[in-house]
Scaffold this motif. Structure first.
Motif, PDB file in Angstrom:
ATOM      1  N   HIS A 165       0.819  -1.124  -0.078  1.00 39.09           N
ATOM      2  CA  HIS A 165      -0.028  -0.076   0.135  1.00 39.09           C
ATOM      3  C   HIS A 165       0.809   1.342  -0.158  1.00 39.09           C
ATOM      4  O   HIS A 165       0.466   2.229   0.592  1.00 39.09           O
ATOM      5  CB  HIS A 165      -1.043  -0.075   1.237  1.00 39.09           C
ATOM      6  CG  HIS A 165      -1.665  -1.201   1.217  1.00 39.09           C
ATOM      7  ND1 HIS A 165      -2.768  -1.356   0.547  1.00 39.09           N
ATOM      8  CD2 HIS A 165      -1.822  -2.258   2.066  1.00 39.09           C
ATOM      9  CE1 HIS A 165      -3.349  -2.607   0.710  1.00 39.09           C
ATOM     10  NE2 HIS A 165      -2.745  -3.218   1.623  1.00 39.09           N
ATOM     11  N   ASP A 166       1.919   1.314  -0.599  1.00 38.53           N
ATOM     12  CA  ASP A 166       2.915   2.481  -0.802  1.00 38.53           C
ATOM     13  C   ASP A 166       3.356   2.591  -2.106  1.00 38.53           C
ATOM     14  O   ASP A 166       4.213   1.607  -2.411  1.00 38.53           O
ATOM     15  CB  ASP A 166       4.098   2.131   0.212  1.00 38.53           C
ATOM     16  CG  ASP A 166       4.876   3.206   0.210  1.00 38.53           C
ATOM     17  OD1 ASP A 166       4.477   4.353  -0.010  1.00 38.53           O
ATOM     18  OD2 ASP A 166       6.275   3.319   0.617  1.00 38.53           O
ATOM     19  N   LEU A 167       2.793   3.334  -2.988  1.00 45.50           N
ATOM     20  CA  LEU A 167       3.080   3.190  -4.206  1.00 45.50           C
ATOM     21  C   LEU A 167       4.402   4.353  -4.481  1.00 45.50           C
ATOM     22  O   LEU A 167       4.249   5.596  -3.835  1.00 45.50           O
ATOM     23  CB  LEU A 167       1.926   3.846  -5.177  1.00 45.50           C
ATOM     24  CG  LEU A 167       0.839   2.792  -5.163  1.00 45.50           C
ATOM     25  CD1 LEU A 167      -0.448   3.842  -6.201  1.00 45.50           C
ATOM     26  CD2 LEU A 167       0.992   1.623  -5.971  1.00 45.50           C
ATOM     27  N   LYS A 168       5.319   3.798  -5.175  1.00 40.36           N
ATOM     28  CA  LYS A 168       6.613   4.616  -5.623  1.00 40.36           C
ATOM     29  C   LYS A 168       6.982   4.085  -6.680  1.00 40.36           C
ATOM     30  O   LYS A 168       6.712   3.076  -7.093  1.00 40.36           O
ATOM     31  CB  LYS A 168       7.547   4.600  -4.518  1.00 40.36           C
ATOM     32  CG  LYS A 168       8.308   3.334  -3.986  1.00 40.36           C
ATOM     33  CD  LYS A 168       9.124   3.680  -2.915  1.00 40.36           C
ATOM     34  CE  LYS A 168       9.609   2.164  -2.614  1.00 40.36           C
ATOM     35  NZ  LYS A 168      10.691   2.148  -1.566  1.00 40.36           N
TER      36      LYS A 168
ATOM     37  N   HIS B 118      -0.363  10.622  -3.752  1.00 36.52           N
ATOM     38  CA  HIS B 118       1.148   9.765  -4.042  1.00 36.52           C
ATOM     39  C   HIS B 118       2.420  10.871  -4.435  1.00 36.52           C
ATOM     40  O   HIS B 118       3.015  10.628  -5.404  1.00 36.52           O
ATOM     41  CB  HIS B 118       0.780   9.128  -5.228  1.00 36.52           C
ATOM     42  CG  HIS B 118      -0.590   8.335  -5.564  1.00 36.52           C
ATOM     43  ND1 HIS B 118      -0.702   7.146  -4.745  1.00 36.52           N
ATOM     44  CD2 HIS B 118      -1.722   8.483  -6.142  1.00 36.52           C
ATOM     45  CE1 HIS B 118      -1.965   6.756  -4.872  1.00 36.52           C
ATOM     46  NE2 HIS B 118      -2.383   7.430  -5.636  1.00 36.52           N
ATOM     47  N   PRO B 119       2.673  11.159  -3.139  1.00 33.65           N
ATOM     48  CA  PRO B 119       3.977  11.941  -3.152  1.00 33.65           C
ATOM     49  C   PRO B 119       5.127  11.204  -3.660  1.00 33.65           C
ATOM     50  O   PRO B 119       6.269  11.705  -3.944  1.00 33.65           O
ATOM     51  CB  PRO B 119       3.891  12.414  -1.723  1.00 33.65           C
ATOM     52  CG  PRO B 119       3.409  11.505  -1.060  1.00 33.65           C
ATOM     53  CD  PRO B 119       2.233  11.125  -1.893  1.00 33.65           C
ATOM     54  N   ARG B 120       5.239  10.026  -3.467  1.00 36.26           N
ATOM     55  CA  ARG B 120       6.496   8.917  -3.899  1.00 36.26           C
ATOM     56  C   ARG B 120       6.561   8.720  -5.073  1.00 36.26           C
ATOM     57  O   ARG B 120       7.478   8.026  -5.580  1.00 36.26           O
ATOM     58  CB  ARG B 120       6.364   7.831  -2.773  1.00 36.26           C
ATOM     59  CG  ARG B 120       6.544   8.470  -1.360  1.00 36.26           C
ATOM     60  CD  ARG B 120       6.975   7.116  -0.329  1.00 36.26           C
ATOM     61  NE  ARG B 120       8.228   6.654  -0.556  1.00 36.26           N
ATOM     62  CZ  ARG B 120       8.627   5.523   0.098  1.00 36.26           C
ATOM     63  NH1 ARG B 120       8.025   4.870   0.918  1.00 36.26           N
ATOM     64  NH2 ARG B 120       9.952   5.315  -0.261  1.00 36.26           N
ATOM     65  N   ILE B 121       5.480   9.106  -6.069  1.00 31.39           N
ATOM     66  CA  ILE B 121       5.668   8.842  -7.515  1.00 31.39           C
ATOM     67  C   ILE B 121       6.294   9.982  -8.096  1.00 31.39           C
ATOM     68  O   ILE B 121       5.986  10.981  -8.076  1.00 31.39           O
ATOM     69  CB  ILE B 121       4.304   8.379  -8.023  1.00 31.39           C
ATOM     70  CG1 ILE B 121       3.695   7.283  -7.406  1.00 31.39           C
ATOM     71  CG2 ILE B 121       4.359   8.140  -9.573  1.00 31.39           C
ATOM     72  CD1 ILE B 121       2.272   6.886  -7.972  1.00 31.39           C
TER      73      ILE B 121
END
Length: 290
Positions: free
Chosen positions: A87-90, A117-120
């Motif tokens: 559950h951590d999209l990057k 989604h700040p890590r994409i």
């Protein structure tokens, strides 16, 4: 898993230019050349024919291009499926669009997506909209903002963002009478200088319309990008057909005027496009639904 060599090869196979690939991927030309040479040695085949003037894919290079593209897409999909489990999209999404589309549509699309989604990481490329769909089809980009073609490829997903009429524009001030009003017959059209796109949907429709009229247009110039067309028309070199949204966002809009346009040319159906199989990627799917 080290996919760097595949990424370097795939980019070079599209640009066919060592200098451009070096600049885009932030690697020295010598390091790029060594990587390609090592790849060729490992495979036991020559992937590129190159001399001082040109770079071209060999037949083996074309086969390896397909393998590299599929491998990178499968690797990305697998890596993203693992992230979805946590559950951590990057990761990274590459997007292609025109300059006009970047500030007309992209800001609204990205503002909410970046918060969720700040890590994409988003990698944006801008340019002539004509090749946008092909850049998605050949794997250069994940997503593009483009005009929907009259026949949408079966493997392409399209999501409408806006509809923009095509407009016929002429310079606001011109000495040639044919440039102050819409040509009224085939002879006037044949003698009117035209500024046309090099390629793309608007060009295809204009060409088809002239063909139906049995007119050979007087083409003054062919340009890449609709923004450049507005510039050429504003200088009085001819008339041209552009999406209305381009004209509305042009700093030269007050230097041209809109003429009546044949209804057969239709309008621009603008939207997001990506490969249908890429929608299985959690990252791409998240962007698609934003």
């Amino acid at each position: 898993m080290d996919t760097r060599s595949l990424t370097l090869f795939l980019n070079l196979s599209e640009t066919l230019h060592f200098g451009r690939t070096s600049e885009e991927l932030h690697i020295s030309a010598s390091a790029l050349s060594r990587s390609i040479k090592q790849l060729e040695e490992n495979l036991g085949v020559t992937l590129f024919e190159r001399d001082n003037r040109r770079v071209a894919l060999t037949q083996e290079g074309k086969l390896f291009q397909t393998y590299a593209r599929d491998t990178l897409q499968q690797w990305d999909a697998f890596r993203e499926s693992l992230m979805q489990e946590s559950h951590d999209l990057k990761g990274e999404i590459s997007i292609y669009c025109s300059v006009t589309a970047s500030y007309s549509f992209l800001y609204d699309i990205l503002s909410d997506f970046r918060q969720r989604h700040p890590r994409i990481e988003l990698k944006l490329h801008t340019g002539d909209p004509a090749p946008a769909i092909n850049r998605v089809l050949n794997g250069q980009e994940d997503i593009a903002i483009a005009a929907r073609p009259d026949k949408l490829p079966d493997n392409l997903a399209f999501r409408r963002v806006a509809v923009s009429p095509l407009v016929l524009i002429a310079p606001r001030e011109a000495s040639d009478n044919l440039l102050t009003s819409t040509p009224s017959n085939a002879e006037e059209w044949a003698n009117t200088p035209m500024i046309l796109s090099e390629e793309g949907i608007a060009r295809e429709r204009v060409d088809g319309w002239f063909k139906r009229m049995k007119v050979s247009p007087r083409i003054y110039a062919q340009v890449a990008g609709h923004e450049a067309m507005v510039s050429m028309v504003s200088l009085g070199f001819g008339i041209g057909v552009v999406p209305q949204i381009v004209l509305e966002n042009s700093p030269l809009a007050d230097r041209v005027k809109i003429l009546s346009l044949p209804n057969e040319l239709g309008q621009y159906d603008v939207g997001l496009c990506t490969l249908k199989k890429r929608l299985k990627s959690p990252i791409i799917n998240a962007f698609w639904g934003s």
